[in-house]
Design a protein around this motif. Structure first.
Motif, mmCIF file in Angstrom:
data_model
loop_
_atom_site.group_PDB
_atom_site.id
_atom_site.type_symbol
_atom_site.label_atom_id
_atom_site.label_comp_id
_atom_site.label_asym_id
_atom_site.label_seq_id
_atom_site.Cartn_x
_atom_site.Cartn_y
_atom_site.Cartn_z
ATOM 1 N N LYS A 13 0.832 -1.210 0.000
ATOM 2 C CA LYS A 13 0.000 0.000 0.000
ATOM 3 C C LYS A 13 0.867 1.262 0.000
ATOM 4 C CE LYS A 13 -4.329 1.561 2.120
ATOM 5 N NZ LYS A 13 -5.151 1.414 0.904
ATOM 6 N N LYS A 14 1.999 1.212 0.676
ATOM 7 C CA LYS A 14 2.917 2.358 0.679
ATOM 8 C C LYS A 14 3.608 2.536 -0.682
ATOM 9 C CE LYS A 14 4.092 4.377 4.077
ATOM 10 N NZ LYS A 14 3.596 5.660 4.651
ATOM 11 N N LEU A 15 3.723 1.439 -1.431
ATOM 12 C CA LEU A 15 4.366 1.500 -2.744
ATOM 13 C C LEU A 15 3.410 1.931 -3.851
ATOM 14 C CD1 LEU A 15 6.561 -1.749 -2.793
ATOM 15 C CD2 LEU A 15 7.401 0.597 -2.857
ATOM 16 N N PHE A 16 2.115 1.565 -3.696
ATOM 17 C CA PHE A 16 1.181 1.777 -4.795
ATOM 18 C C PHE A 16 -0.101 2.520 -4.411
ATOM 19 C CE2 PHE A 16 3.598 -2.056 -5.860
ATOM 20 C CZ PHE A 16 4.025 -1.762 -7.142
ATOM 21 N N GLY A 17 -0.417 2.611 -3.123
ATOM 22 C CA GLY A 17 -1.730 3.098 -2.726
ATOM 23 C C GLY A 17 -1.772 4.481 -2.117
ATOM 24 N N VAL A 21 2.738 8.237 -4.828
ATOM 25 C CA VAL A 21 3.316 7.157 -5.652
ATOM 26 C C VAL A 21 2.307 6.682 -6.705
ATOM 27 C CG1 VAL A 21 4.994 6.352 -3.954
ATOM 28 C CG2 VAL A 21 2.646 5.493 -3.857
ATOM 29 N N LYS A 22 1.425 7.578 -7.108
ATOM 30 C CA LYS A 22 0.379 7.238 -8.074
ATOM 31 C C LYS A 22 0.969 6.708 -9.382
ATOM 32 C CE LYS A 22 -2.955 10.238 -8.053
ATOM 33 N NZ LYS A 22 -3.792 11.421 -8.396
ATOM 34 N N ASP A 23 2.131 7.234 -9.782
ATOM 35 C CA ASP A 23 2.764 6.796 -11.029
ATOM 36 C C ASP A 23 3.133 5.311 -10.977
ATOM 37 O OD1 ASP A 23 2.506 9.296 -12.077
ATOM 38 O OD2 ASP A 23 4.577 9.904 -11.734
ATOM 39 N N ASN A 24 3.513 4.825 -9.788
ATOM 40 C CA ASN A 24 3.807 3.400 -9.628
ATOM 41 C C ASN A 24 2.565 2.559 -9.927
ATOM 42 O OD1 ASN A 24 6.360 4.127 -8.807
ATOM 43 N ND2 ASN A 24 5.992 3.728 -6.629
ATOM 44 N N LEU A 25 1.426 3.008 -9.388
ATOM 45 C CA LEU A 25 0.182 2.275 -9.578
ATOM 46 C C LEU A 25 -0.233 2.285 -11.049
ATOM 47 C CD1 LEU A 25 -2.183 0.724 -8.369
ATOM 48 C CD2 LEU A 25 -3.310 2.912 -7.904
ATOM 49 N N VAL A 26 -0.127 3.429 -11.695
ATOM 50 C CA VAL A 26 -0.482 3.533 -13.114
ATOM 51 C C VAL A 26 0.362 2.554 -13.938
ATOM 52 C CG1 VAL A 26 -0.402 5.027 -15.144
ATOM 53 C CG2 VAL A 26 -1.332 5.904 -12.996
ATOM 54 N N ARG A 38 -2.946 4.122 -27.047
ATOM 55 C CA ARG A 38 -4.043 5.007 -26.656
ATOM 56 C C ARG A 38 -4.858 4.463 -25.485
ATOM 57 N NH1 ARG A 38 -6.702 7.175 -32.361
ATOM 58 N NH2 ARG A 38 -4.846 8.275 -33.126
ATOM 59 N N GLU A 39 -4.788 3.149 -25.262
ATOM 60 C CA GLU A 39 -5.563 2.548 -24.170
ATOM 61 C C GLU A 39 -4.876 2.696 -22.818
ATOM 62 O OE1 GLU A 39 -6.249 -1.498 -25.207
ATOM 63 O OE2 GLU A 39 -7.859 -1.041 -26.621
ATOM 64 N N ARG A 40 -3.624 3.106 -22.828
ATOM 65 C CA ARG A 40 -2.860 3.181 -21.575
ATOM 66 C C ARG A 40 -3.515 4.134 -20.583
ATOM 67 N NH1 ARG A 40 2.534 1.602 -21.302
ATOM 68 N NH2 ARG A 40 2.952 3.268 -19.842
ATOM 69 N N LEU A 41 -3.496 3.710 -19.311
ATOM 70 C CA LEU A 41 -3.909 4.622 -18.251
ATOM 71 C C LEU A 41 -2.844 5.694 -18.113
ATOM 72 C CD1 LEU A 41 -5.027 2.065 -15.505
ATOM 73 C CD2 LEU A 41 -6.516 3.434 -16.956
ATOM 74 N N VAL A 42 -3.272 6.924 -17.982
ATOM 75 C CA VAL A 42 -2.331 8.034 -17.815
ATOM 76 C C VAL A 42 -2.435 8.600 -16.411
ATOM 77 C CG1 VAL A 42 -1.666 10.325 -18.620
ATOM 78 C CG2 VAL A 42 -2.430 8.601 -20.269
ATOM 79 N N THR A 43 -3.659 8.702 -15.925
ATOM 80 C CA THR A 43 -3.863 9.217 -14.574
ATOM 81 C C THR A 43 -5.039 8.490 -13.941
ATOM 82 O OG1 THR A 43 -4.219 11.213 -13.242
ATOM 83 C CG2 THR A 43 -5.443 11.044 -15.308
ATOM 84 N N LEU A 44 -5.115 8.517 -12.648
ATOM 85 C CA LEU A 44 -6.235 7.931 -11.919
ATOM 86 C C LEU A 44 -6.302 8.559 -10.538
ATOM 87 C CD1 LEU A 44 -4.420 5.951 -10.034
ATOM 88 C CD2 LEU A 44 -4.817 4.261 -11.794
ATOM 89 N N GLU A 45 -7.364 8.245 -9.830
ATOM 90 C CA GLU A 45 -7.579 8.780 -8.487
ATOM 91 C C GLU A 45 -7.459 7.656 -7.469
ATOM 92 O OE1 GLU A 45 -11.371 10.415 -5.848
ATOM 93 O OE2 GLU A 45 -11.497 10.395 -8.050
ATOM 94 N N ILE A 46 -6.635 7.862 -6.453
ATOM 95 C CA ILE A 46 -6.551 6.896 -5.358
ATOM 96 C C ILE A 46 -7.806 7.036 -4.506
ATOM 97 C CG2 ILE A 46 -5.261 6.154 -3.327
ATOM 98 C CD1 ILE A 46 -3.617 5.677 -5.762
ATOM 99 N N VAL A 47 -8.465 5.913 -4.225
ATOM 100 C CA VAL A 47 -9.726 5.918 -3.480
ATOM 101 C C VAL A 47 -9.535 5.208 -2.143
ATOM 102 C CG1 VAL A 47 -12.156 5.195 -3.530
ATOM 103 C CG2 VAL A 47 -11.010 5.854 -5.649
#
Length: 279
Positions: A13-17, A21-26, A38-47
């Motif tokens: 969770k410290k590495l990806f959540g 460190v959002k870029d690690n999760l992406v 074009r299908e690649r995730l570029v950004t997301l929201e940690i919930v």
């Protein structure tokens, strides 16, 4: 400095959540979901970024999953499971259903329901197929190419199957690189190779190095390791107790048919226990 286990769920969770460190999760999600171009995730929201309190860490039943939401509203949940509780299929459907339902109020249009992807990283074999990464959708039984809806997507990533692969393709396969990174016993040479191949893994390893040198992180990590170990023992004991009860019932049914030594051999019970069932 000792490298902390990346698959300790607190460290994961410290590495990806966390937002920093959002870029690690992406990067990891693009590898699991095989998103390209074009299908690649570029950004997301940690919930649901729970505060990692000592009480939560010591809770043997606590689930330290990583949750995120993409730009189109798709929800993603990643859970690490190190101990086989023999219920992972039902467990993942239960949590998938909770996520699918939680964003819609009673009486609202079902069209508002968004896709939910669950990803289970398992440190044990579970799916009865040879491949280490399996992906499930809702397909029609006979018309295999007809999908009812794409709102359901469930992944199982089984580390023991990956580790047993005789030939790995780290140069071309992003997911294989991440699974190698997760290996708690990875050699310095292999780690160096990974970091040269993949800048995302280099960034994640630098984060892990920082965590591995932070006194507070190490303290909480050790507490979580102890909690996970106690939980694994508790599950193992419960399974063993259940198996013993089943064996005893079988032995009782065989008492009038077979001799004590044969019953003990067939059920795995000791001769003393089988003898005691006669009284």
């Amino acid at each position: 400095m000792k490298r902390l286990k990346p698959l300790n769920d607190y460290i994961f969770k410290k590495l990806f959540g966390e937002n920093e460190v959002k870029d690690n999760l992406v990067a990891f999600l693009n590898a699991v979901l095989d998103r390209k171009d074009r299908e690649r995730l570029v950004t997301l929201e940690i919930v649901d970024n729970k505060e990692l309190t000592r009480e939560l860490i010591n809770d043997k039943t606590a689930i330290l999953d990583v949750r995120a939401k993409t730009e189109d509203g798709t929800q993603i949940d990643i859970e690490v499971q190190l101990t086989n509780q023999h219920n992972m299929d039902k467990r993942t459907l239960f949590y998938w259903g909770k996520l699918f339902n939680e964003k819609i109020a009673k009486g609202e249009d079902y069209k508002k329901l968004k896709k939910v992807i669950t990803i289970n990283i398992l440190d044990f074999d579970y799916i009865n197929l040879d491949k280490f990464h399996t992906k499930f959708h809702l397909w029609e039984d006979e018309s295999k190419d007809y999908m009812l809806t794409d709102l359901v997507e469930i992944h199982f990533v089984e580390l023991p199957k990956f580790n047993k692969l005789e030939e790995k393709n780290l140069k071309e396969d992003r997911l294989q690189r991440w699974l190698t990174f997760f290996n708690k016993d990875i050699s310095e040479e292999k780690l160096k190779e990974l970091m040269e191949l993949d800048t995302d893994i280099k960034r994640a390893e630098e984060r892990l190095e920082y965590l591995s040198s932070d006194k507070k992180t190490i303290e909480i990590y050790k507490a979580r390791e102890k909690s996970l170990h106690e939980r694994a023992n508790m599950i193992s004991s419960a399974i063993e107790e259940g198996e013993n009860k089943k064996a005893i019932e079988i032995a009782k049914n065989l008492l009038d048919l077979l001799d004590i030594e044969t019953i003990a051999t067939k059920t795995g019970l000791s001769i003393e226990i089988v003898k005691s069932l006669k009284h």
